[in-house]
Write a protein that holds these residues in place. Structure first.
Motif: not given
Length: 139
Positions: A116-139
């Motif tokens: 539902a939401s993804l907040t990372v203080l540091g680094a996020l390692h995920a595929s470009a496709a997953v990052k794009a799919a979650l773009a509106d949920r990454i804070k």
């Protein structure tokens, strides 16, 4: 805390590269301290300075981590983890201070269906496709 969370300091080889701009006089002071043997190199000085500041503010950091329900360290989300959340009808609110990893075998559809939401203080390692799919949920 979840049982697949690890202290980030236990993995000395896991790091993220950052770039800083430093004034010439400050850089000269760093080089002098390295030359005088206080530090082995510029990186050693910078890491030590950062750790000292984190330690100096450790009470505030601990309180914020507790208040915000943040996983501290390394947190990996496997396909199995997300499929289990989906089966249980759960949406995850992910908060990580350190490194959050979404396994390469996680599809963008599965990530959207379970995170539902993804907040990372540091680094996020995920595929470009997953990052794009979650773009509106990454804070």
């Amino acid at each position: 805390m979840a049982n697949n969370v690890t202290d980030i300091r236990s993995k000395a080889t896991d790091s993220e590269k950052i770039t800083i701009n430093l004034g010439y006089v400050d850089l000269g002071h760093v080089d002098l301290l390295v030359q005088e043997g206080f530090y082995s190199n510029r990186t050693d000085f910078i890491r030590t300075a950062i750790r000292n500041q984190i330690e100096r503010h450790s009470d505030v950091v601990r309180q914020a981590v507790t208040r915000k329900s943040v996983d501290l360290g390394l947190r990996t989300f496997t396909r199995e983890d997300l499929e289990a959340a989906k089966e249980a009808g759960q949406m995850l609110d992910v908060r990580v201070l350190g490194l959050a990893t979404i396994s390469p075998d996680v599809t963008p559809e599965l990530a959207r269906a379970t995170i539902a939401s993804l907040t990372v203080l540091g680094a996020l390692h995920a595929s470009a496709a997953v990052k794009a799919a979650l773009a509106d949920r990454i804070k």
